[in-house]
Scaffold this motif. Structure first.
Motif, short mmCIF file in Angstrom:
data_model
loop_
_atom_site.label_atom_id
_atom_site.label_comp_id
_atom_site.label_asym_id
_atom_site.label_seq_id
_atom_site.Cartn_x
_atom_site.Cartn_y
_atom_site.Cartn_z
N ASP A 83 0.84 -1.20 0.00
CA ASP A 83 0.00 0.00 0.00
C ASP A 83 0.88 1.25 0.00
N TYR A 84 0.61 2.15 -0.93
CA TYR A 84 1.44 3.34 -1.10
C TYR A 84 1.52 4.18 0.18
N GLU A 85 0.37 4.44 0.81
CA GLU A 85 0.36 5.29 2.01
C GLU A 85 1.16 4.65 3.14
N GLY A 92 -1.16 0.90 -8.01
CA GLY A 92 -1.76 -0.36 -7.56
C GLY A 92 -0.82 -1.54 -7.64
N MET A 93 -0.67 -2.22 -6.52
CA MET A 93 0.19 -3.41 -6.45
C MET A 93 -0.54 -4.46 -5.63
N SER A 116 -11.33 0.80 -8.81
CA SER A 116 -10.82 1.62 -9.90
C SER A 116 -9.75 0.85 -10.67
N GLU A 117 -9.43 1.31 -11.83
CA GLU A 117 -8.39 0.68 -12.65
C GLU A 117 -7.10 0.62 -11.84
N GLY A 118 -6.48 -0.53 -11.82
CA GLY A 118 -5.23 -0.67 -11.07
C GLY A 118 -5.41 -1.32 -9.72
N GLU A 174 -5.64 -1.06 -3.37
CA GLU A 174 -6.16 0.03 -4.19
C GLU A 174 -5.04 0.98 -4.60
N PRO A 175 -5.11 1.51 -5.81
CA PRO A 175 -4.15 2.53 -6.22
C PRO A 175 -4.52 3.86 -5.57
N THR A 176 -3.56 4.75 -5.49
CA THR A 176 -3.87 6.09 -4.98
C THR A 176 -3.99 7.09 -6.11
N ASP A 177 -3.41 6.78 -7.26
CA ASP A 177 -3.42 7.71 -8.39
C ASP A 177 -4.05 7.05 -9.61
N THR A 178 -4.41 7.87 -10.58
CA THR A 178 -4.82 7.30 -11.86
C THR A 178 -3.56 7.03 -12.67
#
Lengths: 445, 445
Positions: A378-380, A406-407, B74-76, B107-111
């Motif tokens: 998770d990025y955050e 997203g990963m 969302s995508e990703g 979940e991704p944080t960015d598009t």
């Protein structure tokens, strides 16, 4: 106009063909390096070193032409001999070649600086390394690196069967996963560059692409360790896998690799195992112990005093290895839940106790040969961990971009190939299991 | 006490299983990254990107729980979906999953910074490289590197079947085979060091040990070329073989590798070839032309003026490739007998005309992808060649020691993996076929 068709006309035989029975009492040709000559009054034994073993040829000295030829032959020459293939149960392969013709392909100019035709070389490690291109010609020495080849084949073949994709990531970079210490630095077209200590960032980024990836390649560590188990350049067997349920999935994958590889060695490297007098044990299951439990168990059973609660000393690893052998009959033991402060920022902390991580080492006969674990996806969470450690994300933009987009939950490991080989071979020094070691004092050969 | 047994309990299915027929009309679970969402009034199509392709899931929006879940996706994102597997010939795999449950794994944080869900990305090469961790997620982009994996597998598997041993030689050294130019330099514990431009010296030394060896690994070239075909770090497929009769043996071995690899790609990488719209041609035989004949043929047929009689310009290579295609219907052509002054000191000169060497390049669609040839194996001859070139043998003591102690006649080659991939894929730029290119301006990502 000449065309290549991909077929090499075979005029000479290898040992596997010579011992197949097919060519018994036929005229055959064999090439090889002169391993040894035993010159008797009427006959001489010419022992050839071939890629698949040792082969005995017999030369009749009453034949004038052959007697003249023998004078030109010295240890280290390469020859092409022809003659009849005869059964002889006293010969090493059960057959020998009675030479009718001999052609010298090349001749050495010097005598061997070390005695390589002995079965076991009584040479010091330093001399073996100083004369590496020659000492490796010894039958036992080279067998070690066939075994090493088998480990790499096992790694690749097993992971391929499990849906992994092989990647080749760059060794030159601007920044490394483990931070600034212990990096070799160089100038890259007027920009500062480093040699990668591990493919960590790249294999993680590739999880977003292929889910499961692996790489076999060199890694570089500018560590000033001068020990029996450290190298400054070594071959790392790395994998990383997505969509894991927990870090136990990674340990299961490694266990599968070990079982597969040991079977492969028994099947396809039996000749080398025999030369090295090695027994490959059955590996049915590998025990796991938590870091704290393992520390305590070694301390209680062997009276070892715990000095550093956050890391395992080499002596502790040995004792834990001993414990695993005595209690579970296993050469291998997984140590889980290493303290967070001893693991890199990307390691995922344990939900139950944040002082520890969802990570593991694998000890093999009391030596760490693998470090692995689940990574933060998770990025955050990744940014928080960086901040908590007072680390900057500078130079990590590309790595972090994978997380922003997203990963999946993922984790992986790195295995030191030379250490694994060293332990398998019961060697005392990792340099014995390294083709051309690089350490504090060795940059050549 | 927990034990690892090497078995991963599988709770989710891959596309190969989903399309096997075995699970039709059953409840199954599938994980993957959200490739695309097509949100209609009553239903939504959730397209997942999995490691073995694209998979379609259908979500019924009249189900309140699922409608709420859809909002979070969302995508990703990566998800775990469960539901019934239903036949649908309009879906990409002939089956689709009717979702009954959905779990968001991450979940991704960015598009996405670039549009990766398109089949063909309309992005510039620079943008693709700048966003490499993301652009590689595109189905076509990643397919290129599966093909690259296939080439490496073909190389290893074929050579293994031919009695070669795989080795891992050091990339850090004190001296390199091709001399001082174009080397990356660094400090190694207060000693000057270089990064190897090729494993040349090492693989030759290993011929004395294993007869036949190969290596797949990175090589480093500090060349200031900024072209579509140069990289400063690339993956080299190297082999070296002893007891050759002539350098044609090496070309036969390479031809065998290409035939084997093309068959492997057709058999095991059909999915990726389809994605890339690639046809792999039959390779029955590869024509050979001498350097001088090829130069003359291109000049005469296409009116190209010969400017440099000692080397092939890129334009000449292209014309020779065109000639081979038109005259012999071959994408490949071996160019033999390169001028001695353009080859390194260890190249063996031709007995008939010492101005030329027993060496070759392989051109593939008009681009050099291989350089190889027979090497000098006699110590005195090697020393003479060094002296004739005014070169010192300083730092080559270990390399030369192998020759002093006897070396069989031998030769080998090096293949640029990324160039081979580039030509196979009909790409215009080698960076398209490089996971993370290193060039004059790129040290990241």
């Amino acid at each position: 106009m000449e065309f290549m068709t991909g077929t090499l006309e075979k005029k000479t035989l290898e040992i596997i063909e010579l011992t197949s029975g097919e060519f018994l009492n036929s005229n055959v040709s064999v090439n090889g390096a002169v391993h040894n000559i035993r010159d008797m009054s009427d006959i001489a034994f010419l022992i050839l070193r071939k890629r698949d073993g040792i082969f005995q040829c017999v030369l009749n000295k009453t034949d004038e032409k052959l007697r003249d030829a023998l004078r030109e032959i010295s240890e280290g020459a390469t020859v092409l001999v022809s003659g009849k293939l005869i059964e002889n149960e006293k010969a090493v392969n059960g057959v020998e070649l009675h030479i009718s013709e001999i052609e010298v392909l090349s001749e050495p100019t010097d005598t061997m600086p070390i005695k390589i035709s002995k079965f076991k070389m009584k040479t010091s490690l330093n001399a073996k390394l100083d004369y590496r291109p020659i000492s490796l010609r010894n039958i036992r020495e080279r067998a070690k690196f066939k075994i090493q080849e088998g480990i790499v084949r096992g790694f690749r073949d097993y992971l391929h069967s499990q849906g992994f994709t092989e990647v080749h990531t760059p060794k030159l970079g601007a920044k490394s996963a483990e931070g600034g210490a212990n990096l070799f630095r160089l100038e890259y077209f007027h920009k500062p560059a480093i040699l990668q200590q591990s493919p960590q960032f790249y294999k993680q980024m590739m999880v977003g692409v292929f889910d499961r990836v692996f790489e076999v390649g060199p890694v570089f560590r500018a560590e000033k360790h001068n020990t029996k188990r450290h190298l400054n350049e070594y071959t790392s067997l790395d994998f990383e896998m997505g969509y894991i349920d927990s870090f136990y999935d990674i340990m299961e994958m490694e266990t599968g690799f070990i079982k597969y590889t040991f079977d492969l060695l028994k099947k396809e490297y039996a000749k080398e195992l025999k030369i090295l007098e090695l027994e490959i044990p059955e590996v049915d299951k590998i025990p796991t112990m938590s870091f704290n439990d393992a520390k305590k168990a070694a301390s209680e059973k062997y009276g070892h005093e715990i000095k550093n609660p956050y890391d395992l000393e080499p002596e502790e690893e040995q004792l834990i290895g001993k414990y695993a052998k005595e209690e579970f009959g296993s050469d291998f033991v997984f140590i889980t839940h290493y303290p967070s402060k001893k693991r890199p920022f990307y390691a995922m902390d344990d939900d139950d106790d944040k002082r520890f991580t969802k990570s593991f080492d694998l000890l093999y006969k009391g030596l760490e040969i693998t470090t692995g674990g689940q990574r933060i996806h998770d990025y955050e969470e990744l940014m928080n961990k960086l901040q908590k450690r007072g680390m900057s994300d500078e130079g990590m933009e590309d790595y972090l971009s994978a997380f922003k987009c997203g990963m999946p939950p993922h984790g992986g490991l790195g295995i030191g190939l030379e250490r694994f080989t060293m332990q398998l071979l019961d060697e005392e020094n990792v340099r014995e299991a390294t083709l051309f070691p690089r350490d504090l004092s060795r940059l050549v050969p």
